[in-house]
Design an enzyme around this catalytic site. Structure first.
Site, PDB file in Angstrom:
ATOM      1  N   GLU A   1      -4.880   2.083   2.157  1.00 40.39           N
ATOM      2  CA  GLU A   1      -5.075   0.882   2.981  1.00 40.39           C
ATOM      3  C   GLU A   1      -5.340   1.248   4.424  1.00 40.39           C
ATOM      4  OE1 GLU A   1      -3.623  -2.363   5.750  1.00 40.39           O
ATOM      5  OE2 GLU A   1      -2.871  -0.332   5.519  1.00 40.39           O
ATOM      6  N   GLU A   2      -4.614   2.269   4.898  1.00 43.54           N
ATOM      7  CA  GLU A   2      -4.612   2.537   6.342  1.00 43.54           C
ATOM      8  C   GLU A   2      -5.979   2.938   6.872  1.00 43.54           C
ATOM      9  OE1 GLU A   2      -2.448   1.664   8.284  1.00 43.54           O
ATOM     10  OE2 GLU A   2      -0.443   1.796   7.412  1.00 43.54           O
TER      11      GLU A   2
ATOM     12  N   HIS B   1       0.845  -1.198   0.000  1.00 46.98           N
ATOM     13  CA  HIS B   1       0.000   0.000   0.000  1.00 46.98           C
ATOM     14  C   HIS B   1       0.876   1.243   0.000  1.00 46.98           C
ATOM     15  CE1 HIS B   1       0.349   1.037   4.329  1.00 46.98           C
ATOM     16  NE2 HIS B   1       0.357  -0.252   4.544  1.00 46.98           N
TER      17      HIS B   1
ATOM     18  N   ASP C   1       3.620  -6.233   3.346  1.00 46.24           N
ATOM     19  CA  ASP C   1       3.172  -5.170   4.244  1.00 46.24           C
ATOM     20  C   ASP C   1       3.561  -5.473   5.685  1.00 46.24           C
ATOM     21  OD1 ASP C   1       1.989  -2.952   5.374  1.00 46.24           O
ATOM     22  OD2 ASP C   1      -0.061  -3.690   5.198  1.00 46.24           O
TER      23      ASP C   1
ATOM     24  N   HIS D   1       3.527   3.129  12.485  1.00 46.35           N
ATOM     25  CA  HIS D   1       2.559   4.202  12.730  1.00 46.35           C
ATOM     26  C   HIS D   1       3.091   5.286  13.667  1.00 46.35           C
ATOM     27  CE1 HIS D   1      -1.103   1.411  11.640  1.00 46.35           C
ATOM     28  NE2 HIS D   1      -0.181   1.438  10.705  1.00 46.35           N
TER      29      HIS D   1
END
Lengths: 482, 482
Positions: free
Chosen positions: A325-326, A279, A353, A445
C-alpha cells in the site's frame, strides 16, 4: 493513509435525526437479531490474546516490511502458513508485483553558517543524490504559493526546504507528496520537507512522494519539525543556510509479493463476499506496528475467533492482508483486477488503517460508479443524500450500537481506505475503522512505530469489532445495499 | 541535572503550619516591604521580550555549546560583549579549563537475526570503538542485580544492553552514569543504555557517563526506549541479537573556556553577594534551549531589567553563566575555588537548571558544612530541623508569596543545583528554580531540545521571578541566614 474525518455524535443521537431511515421492523433490526451472537463474539474476543501474540511475532521477530524486502516476504510466508495451520478456508497467496525501492545509506548536514547533523529520512520512492551528495544554499518556504512567487531565478540550483505550519496530516502531507516536483519545476536540486506531524522529538517521518511526469526527478528527504522551525528562524534572521544531502536511494525494479487471503466460506451465498483487512507492508523504519500491522493481525484474529466459535455466516467473510500500500497500492489494485467484472460480488469492504488507538466506531461511504466519494474533509454532506445509502447507514448504526458498551458505537458518513479504494471506486460499500487518532501521526512512518505504542486492550477491542461487524454484514438476510 | 523533588503545597497553607517561624513584625516581612518594588519589576519583566530575543539568538544563531567547542566559545564571547554593551557592572570572564570531548561519527546496527539501524547517541565522555567497530551478541538486563547474577561467564566479550523499566530520571539515569564500568567489570566489550526518558519517539538521549578507576573503559551509547523494549522482547522470546557499534568518540585533552559574569554592585554592602544563573554549556545535540540556555538568558535578562529600572540593591547581585556543567562541573568548581576562604561573602546562590516550563516556585536548602544536604528524594525531612533554616524558609515563602498572581508561590524545602553545589557544600544557602517538569525529560540531552519547545510566556515568568527573588535577597536589611 487513513481518512482524517471524525465524528463524535452518538449513534443514538443520530438515530433520532433519522426516523425515516430507521429499520421498519424489529425483524429488520440487526442489533436485535445479532445481540446474542455479538455477545458471544465480544465475550470471547475481548479476553483473547491471539491478536497480541501475532502482532508481537510480526513486529518483534519479523520487523518492518517494506515492499520488495526480505521482511515482507517472511511476513507473507508466516501469515500464509499460520492461516493454514488454523484451518481457515480459502487460504492462498494472490501474487502481486511490487516496487523494490531501497533506501541505502543517507545523511544530511548543515555546512554553514554552523556545522551539524540534520536528522532526516529520505522520502519513499525518492531517487538518490550523486555519489558526492548535493550541497547548496537552502531556500525556505512555507507554502507552494511562496515558492512560486520566488520564481526560477531564486530557486534554480538551490535546495528547497518546505517548512509549512502544521495544519493536520491531510494538508501538511502535500509537501511530502508533491514538493519535489513543484520545486524541480523551478530548477531546485533537492528538497527537504518538514515531517507531517504536529508533535516531534526530533523525529523525521518518511512516506511516499509522487514525481510528476515532465519535470526532473530530484532527491527528497524529510527533516524533523525542529529543523524546519530552525530553518524558518534562520531565514527570518536573514541568514542563508547551506546544507549537504547524501542519499543512496534507488528503485531496483519490481519484486514478487502477494496479498495473503483467508476466509470463512458462506453457508448460503458463498459467492457474496464481505472483505476486511489492512495493508501488510510498512515503511522500512520502526516495526509497522500501528501502520498497519495491528490491523492485519486484528482482522486475521477476528476470523480465527469466528472459526473457533463455529460461526459460519450466510455469505463469505474474507480477510486480505494487502501488500504494497505504502509505495504502489499494487496489492489493492491486483485484488480488484482479479475480480474482473465480478465486483458486485462484494457486499462490503472494511479497511483498518488508522493505527490501533482506542476505537471509536466506523466510517461508511458508498459511491455510485463514476461519481466522487463523499468527503467530510472537503466539506461534503454530513449525511448521505441517496436513500439506499441512508438506509445502509442506519443499518450500520444499528450494528454499531452493539459496541456501545465499549464506547465505540459511532458510525459516521464518510471514509474508506487506500487498499479498498479500487473496490469502492466501483461501487462497493466501503468502511473504515475509526480511532480516536490522538497520537497516531506522532508515530506514523517513523522509527517509533513500534509495538510498545500499542495497547493490548485497544487491539482486543479492534479485533472484537471487526469480528462482529464482519460477521453481521456477511450473515444478515439482506445485502447492506441493494 | 535538576532536582527531582516537587512540592505543590501553597505558601499560604504552609505559613499557617509555621507560626513560630513566621516573621515577627511587618517590618521584617519582605513581602510587605517589597510589594511595590516587586510590582514594578513584575510589571516590566512580564511584558519584556529581551530574554526571548537573547534565547533566540543563542539557540538559532549559535546553537549547541559543548565544552571545548567553537559554539561555546562563540556563545561566551557574545554574552560577554552583550553584557558590556548593556552597561552591566563587573562584566568579566573567569577562565576555566574544560574537557574537549568530541563525538565524531557514530552508528549502531543490528546484524542478526534481522538487519537494521539502531538510532543511538554515544554517551558523553565515552571512549570510541576500534576502527572496525565492536560486533558481539547482546546480553539484555533490566538491573545491575540481574547483570551481576549473570556473572562474568555470560557477560565476557558481550555487549550489555541496559533495558530497565522507567522509574523516573533520578533512578533510571544510573545505568547511563555507571553502566559502562559495571559491565566492564564483568568483561563486557561495550554497553547500550535505554535513554533516560519516559516518553519517546525513537529519540536517543545522551549525557555523561562516569568511568570507575580500576576497570577497563568501554564504549557506551544510548539507544531509544523503543529499541530497549525490542531487545527485552527478543530476549524473552529466546532470541540472541547481535549488534555492531561504531564510535569515533574521544577526549582531546582540555580547552580554554570561561564563566561569564555580570553584576549590579551593592550600594551598601557590595562584598556580600547573591549569585544566580545556570550552565551555559550544553550537549552537542539540539540547541541546549531548555538545558540550560533558557536559564542563562533569564538570569542575564533579570539583571538587565533591574539595571534598566534603576534598582540597585544593598548587596551585590551577580549573574554567572557557568561553563562545562555537563561533562566536568569545572565552571562551578572554578567559581568556588576563586572565592578561596571568602565563601561566606555569598548570601545565597540560585540555580535554574530544570528547563523553562511553567514555573512553580523555588526550592531551598542549606547545609552545615560537613553534613549531607537535605534530600526529599532520599526521604529526608519535609521541613528544616535547624531553626535558622526554618526562619530562612519562612522568609523565602514570604518573598514567594509575591509570585502568587502567576501561580508560582511555592517554596519548598530541598533542592539545589550542580553548578552551585561547590558553594552549597560549604554552607551557602542554595535555591533551585522549580518548574512543573511535565515534558522536560522528553527533550533533555536530545536533538529535540530546541527553542520551539520553549514558551515565551514561561520564559518571561522565569525572568521576572529571578529578578524579584535576586533583588529582594540582595536588598533586604538582614542576610537570609545569619
Amino acid at each position: 493513509m487513513p481518512s482524517q474525518t471524525r465524528s463524535f455524535r452518538s449513534a443514538a443521537a443520530l438515530a433520532l435525526l433519522l426516523p425515516l431511515a430507521a429499520p421498519a421492523s424489529a425483524e429488520d433490526d440487526p442489533a436485535a437479531r445479532y445481540r446474542e451472537t455479538a455477545g458471544r463474539i465480544l465475550g470471547r474476543a475481548l479476553v483473547d490474546e491471539g491478536a497480541w501474540a501475532k502482532l508481537e511475532h510480526l513486529t518483534t521477530r519479523i520487523g518492518h516490511r517494506l515492499s520488495g524486502s526480505p521482511g515482507l516476504e517472511k511476513a507473507v510466508a508466516w501469515a500464509h502458513e499460520g492461516m493454514k495451520a488454523e484451518g481457515l478456508e480459502g487460504v492462498r497467496l494472490q501474487g502481486v508485483r511490487v516496487p523494490r525501492w531501497v533506501r541505502g545509506r543517507e545523511w544530511a548536514r548543515v555546512v554553514s553558517p554552523v556545522q551539524r547533523e540534520l536528522p532526516m529520512l529520505g522520502l519513499g520512492m525518492s531517487i538518490g543524490t550523486p555519489k558526492e551528495g548535493v550541497t547548496a544554499p537552502v531556500v525556505v518556504v512555507r507554502s507552494f504559493e511562496e515558492l512560486t512567487a520566488l520564481g526560477r531565478e531564486k530557486v534554480e540550483g538551490k535546495i528547497v526546504a518546505f517548512a509549512p505550519d502544521w495544519e493536520g496530516y491531510g494538508r501538511t502531507v502535500r509537501f511530502r507528496s508533491s514538493g519535489a516536483s513543484v520545486a524541480a519545476g523551478l530548477g531546485a536540486v533537492a528538497v527537504l520537507v518538514r515531517s507531517a506531524t504536529g508533535r516531534s522529538l526530533a523525529t523525521p517521518h518518511t512516506g511516499a512522494l509522487d514525481y510528476d511526469a515532465g519535470v526532473p526527478r530530484i532527491p527528497a528527504a524529510a527533516i524533523a519539525v525542529e529543523d524546519a522551525e530552525w530553518l524558518r528562524r534562520m531565514a527570518a534572521a536573514g541568514e542563508t543556510v547551506t546544507a549537504s544531502l547524501f542519499m543512496e536511494a534507488r528503485l531496483e525494479g519490481d519484486a514478487d509479493s502477494a496479498n495473503v487471503i483467508a476466509e470463512i466460506r458462506g453457508s448460503e451465498r458463498p459467492d457474496e463476499i464481505v472483505v476486511m483487512g489492512g495493508h501488510y507492508d510498512s515503511w522500512d523504519v520502526g516495526q509497522g506496528a500501528h501502520d498497519d500491522g495491528c490491523s492485519c493481525m486484528a482482522a486475521w484474529q477476528a476470523l480465527t475467533i469466528l472459526k473457533e466459535l463455529g460461526l459460519r455466516p450466510r455469505r463469505t467473510l474474507r480477510v486480505v492482508l494487502w501488500t504494497s500500500e505504502e509505495n504502489s497500492l499494487n496489492g489493492g489494485k491486483a485484488y480488484r483486477a482479479a475480480l474482473g467484472t465480478d465486483v458486485a460480488s462484494h457486499v462490503a469492504a472494511i479497511e483498518m488503517d488508522g493505527g490501533c488507538e482506542r476505537p471509536v466506531g466506523f466510517g461508511f461511504s458508498v459511491t455510485k460508479p463514476g461519481t466522487a466519494p463523499p468527503s467530510r474533509r472537503g466539506g461534503g454532506p454530513a449525511e448521505p443524500e441517496d436513500p439506499d445509502a441512508a438506509r445502509a447507514l442506519a443499518t450500520l448504526r444499528e450494528i454499531g450500537s452493539l459496541f456501545d458498551a465499549i464506547d465505540a458505537a459511532s458510525v459516521k458518513w464518510g471514509g474508506g481506505g487506500a487498499d479498498i479504494s479500487p473496490l469502492t471506486r466501483d461501487g462497493v460499500p466501503g468502511m473504515l475503522f475509526d480511532m480516536v487518532g490522538e497520537y497516531y501521526f506522532d508515530w506514523h512512518h517513523t522509527h517509533a512505530d513500534t509495538i510498545d505504542k500499542v495497547s493490548p486492550k485497544d487491539l482486543r477491542r479492534a479485533t472484537a469489532m471487526l469480528a462482529v461487524m464482519g460477521y453481521v454484514l456477511a450473515d444478515m438476510p439482506g445485502r447492506l445495499m441493494p
